[in-house]
Write a protein that holds these residues in place. Sequence first.
Motif, PDB file in Angstrom:
ATOM      1  N   VAL A 175      51.753  47.669  26.201  1.00  0.00           N
ATOM      2  CA  VAL A 175      50.865  47.062  27.188  1.00  0.00           C
ATOM      3  C   VAL A 175      49.488  47.722  27.140  1.00  0.00           C
ATOM      4  CG1 VAL A 175      50.474  46.727  29.667  1.00  0.00           C
ATOM      5  CG2 VAL A 175      52.749  46.361  28.687  1.00  0.00           C
ATOM      6  N   PHE A 176      49.435  49.016  26.828  1.00  0.00           N
ATOM      7  CA  PHE A 176      48.167  49.739  26.814  1.00  0.00           C
ATOM      8  C   PHE A 176      47.435  49.622  25.478  1.00  0.00           C
ATOM      9  CE2 PHE A 176      50.361  52.569  30.094  1.00  0.00           C
ATOM     10  CZ  PHE A 176      49.844  51.818  31.147  1.00  0.00           C
ATOM     11  N   SER A 177      47.992  48.830  24.571  1.00  0.00           N
ATOM     12  CA  SER A 177      47.303  48.596  23.303  1.00  0.00           C
ATOM     13  C   SER A 177      46.104  47.678  23.539  1.00  0.00           C
ATOM     14  CB  SER A 177      48.264  47.955  22.302  1.00  0.00           C
ATOM     15  OG  SER A 177      47.573  47.511  21.163  1.00  0.00           O
ATOM     16  N   LYS A 178      45.040  47.897  22.785  1.00  0.00           N
ATOM     17  CA  LYS A 178      43.828  47.066  22.934  1.00  0.00           C
ATOM     18  C   LYS A 178      44.090  45.621  22.541  1.00  0.00           C
ATOM     19  CE  LYS A 178      40.551  50.860  22.218  1.00  0.00           C
ATOM     20  NZ  LYS A 178      39.418  51.368  21.413  1.00  0.00           N
ATOM     21  N   GLU A 179      45.140  45.400  21.743  1.00  0.00           N
ATOM     22  CA  GLU A 179      45.451  44.039  21.308  1.00  0.00           C
ATOM     23  C   GLU A 179      46.306  43.282  22.312  1.00  0.00           C
ATOM     24  OE1 GLU A 179      45.850  46.711  19.289  1.00  0.00           O
ATOM     25  OE2 GLU A 179      44.015  46.339  18.119  1.00  0.00           O
ATOM     26  N   TYR A 180      46.762  43.966  23.368  1.00  0.00           N
ATOM     27  CA  TYR A 180      47.655  43.305  24.318  1.00  0.00           C
ATOM     28  C   TYR A 180      46.886  42.286  25.149  1.00  0.00           C
ATOM     29  CZ  TYR A 180      51.235  42.657  27.912  1.00  0.00           C
ATOM     30  OH  TYR A 180      52.160  42.123  28.762  1.00  0.00           O
ATOM     31  N   SER A 181      47.458  41.089  25.267  1.00  0.00           N
ATOM     32  CA  SER A 181      46.801  40.016  26.020  1.00  0.00           C
ATOM     33  C   SER A 181      47.334  40.001  27.445  1.00  0.00           C
ATOM     34  CB  SER A 181      47.067  38.668  25.331  1.00  0.00           C
ATOM     35  OG  SER A 181      46.469  37.617  26.049  1.00  0.00           O
ATOM     36  N   ILE A 225      54.986  47.347  35.560  1.00  0.00           N
ATOM     37  CA  ILE A 225      54.276  48.457  36.185  1.00  0.00           C
ATOM     38  C   ILE A 225      52.988  48.766  35.436  1.00  0.00           C
ATOM     39  CG2 ILE A 225      54.381  50.951  36.633  1.00  0.00           C
ATOM     40  CD1 ILE A 225      57.366  50.583  37.194  1.00  0.00           C
ATOM     41  N   GLU A 226      53.059  48.773  34.115  1.00  0.00           N
ATOM     42  CA  GLU A 226      51.865  49.056  33.318  1.00  0.00           C
ATOM     43  C   GLU A 226      50.838  47.942  33.455  1.00  0.00           C
ATOM     44  OE1 GLU A 226      53.338  49.810  29.389  1.00  0.00           O
ATOM     45  OE2 GLU A 226      53.948  51.857  29.876  1.00  0.00           O
ATOM     46  N   THR A 229      49.209  48.420  36.730  1.00  0.00           N
ATOM     47  CA  THR A 229      48.243  49.512  36.640  1.00  0.00           C
ATOM     48  C   THR A 229      46.925  49.018  36.069  1.00  0.00           C
ATOM     49  OG1 THR A 229      50.032  51.116  36.333  1.00  0.00           O
ATOM     50  CG2 THR A 229      47.816  51.795  35.666  1.00  0.00           C
ATOM     51  N   LEU A 230      46.992  48.179  35.053  1.00  0.00           N
ATOM     52  CA  LEU A 230      45.768  47.631  34.461  1.00  0.00           C
ATOM     53  C   LEU A 230      45.026  46.742  35.457  1.00  0.00           C
ATOM     54  CD1 LEU A 230      46.939  46.742  30.836  1.00  0.00           C
ATOM     55  CD2 LEU A 230      45.564  48.689  31.581  1.00  0.00           C
ATOM     56  N   TYR A 231      45.782  45.930  36.242  1.00  0.00           N
ATOM     57  CA  TYR A 231      45.151  45.091  37.255  1.00  0.00           C
ATOM     58  C   TYR A 231      44.442  45.961  38.306  1.00  0.00           C
ATOM     59  CZ  TYR A 231      47.675  40.943  35.568  1.00  0.00           C
ATOM     60  OH  TYR A 231      48.151  39.906  34.823  1.00  0.00           O
ATOM     61  N   ILE A 232      45.076  47.051  38.706  1.00  0.00           N
ATOM     62  CA  ILE A 232      44.466  47.937  39.700  1.00  0.00           C
ATOM     63  C   ILE A 232      43.191  48.559  39.153  1.00  0.00           C
ATOM     64  CG2 ILE A 232      44.781  50.108  40.964  1.00  0.00           C
ATOM     65  CD1 ILE A 232      47.735  49.388  41.218  1.00  0.00           C
ATOM     66  N   ILE A 233      43.228  48.977  37.887  1.00  0.00           N
ATOM     67  CA  ILE A 233      42.033  49.570  37.267  1.00  0.00           C
ATOM     68  C   ILE A 233      40.913  48.545  37.220  1.00  0.00           C
ATOM     69  CG2 ILE A 233      41.093  50.452  35.098  1.00  0.00           C
ATOM     70  CD1 ILE A 233      43.815  51.760  34.600  1.00  0.00           C
ATOM     71  N   MET A 234      41.255  47.295  36.840  1.00  0.00           N
ATOM     72  CA  MET A 234      40.237  46.233  36.781  1.00  0.00           C
ATOM     73  C   MET A 234      39.647  45.963  38.160  1.00  0.00           C
ATOM     74  SD  MET A 234      42.234  43.642  34.164  1.00  0.00           S
ATOM     75  CE  MET A 234      41.167  42.278  34.557  1.00  0.00           C
ATOM     76  N   GLN A 235      40.515  45.903  39.186  1.00  0.00           N
ATOM     77  CA  GLN A 235      40.026  45.642  40.535  1.00  0.00           C
ATOM     78  C   GLN A 235      39.174  46.793  41.049  1.00  0.00           C
ATOM     79  OE1 GLN A 235      43.445  44.667  42.976  1.00  0.00           O
ATOM     80  NE2 GLN A 235      43.173  42.475  42.565  1.00  0.00           N
TER      81      GLN A 235
END
Length: 249
Positions: A175-181, A225-226, A229-235
């Motif tokens: 999920v934390f890969s830059k290629e993950y959509s 969960i990951e 986490t990305l959604y929280i960082i974006m928000q």
Amino acid sequence: MANVANCALGTQGGIAANKFLLTDFEISSNVDAYLSFGRNHHVTFDNQVAQWLRINSYGGIACWGNGLANDNDNPNLLLTGTEMKTFLDGIYASLKKSNNSLWFGSTSNAGFEIGTNGTTALYIGNGQNIFLGFNRNTAAEIRDPLKLQYRLFVDKGILSEDYAIAPKSAWADYVFSKEYSLRSLSELETYIDKNRHLPDVPSAEDVSKNGYSQHELNTVLLQKIEELTLYIIMQQKEIEELKHKMINL
């Protein structure tokens, strides 16, 4: 009665005692072993000394309890140099040495049950599936696709101090890969409205029919969960940008 000192029960001689050969089926206290009519007039070969009773054969020792010794080659008990085998109701159970290990089981495809007090605690099916708390009939109620997917089935669950997943299993850090959509929140909302469950998570209907893999579900939950986490960082970034704009007004 004839004196045959130092003889034994062998395949090339008669039934002999350590000192005497008995031919009249009478009990005598003067011999070390004897043939007699024992309890309930059953023919008995009795060893009267605290030593082994040696029965020897190069081809194995076979016993029939059904009077068919001259009619077939299926003894109820067979002892060879590498195996002990019992034959009951068309099923062979075997205890043998194989590749320096001990093997115990059934040589037929009828399955194998182990239990106490007339109940089955462990049933091994003919497809190498293992059922704890099932017998042959209750194990047959489990759908064949599940038996192909899983090896072990446990009734009433497992209580364990710890539990581990094999290290070769996959994990969700992709999920934390830059290629993950990552779906946008609006796309996620649309999916939930339509399917009533999260993406990649099995539905309640699927679980009720097929169960679920604990490892696969753990991986999916970590994935969620990951993603969260990305959604929280974006928000948080959007909040910081809004704060910055408000300060500069």
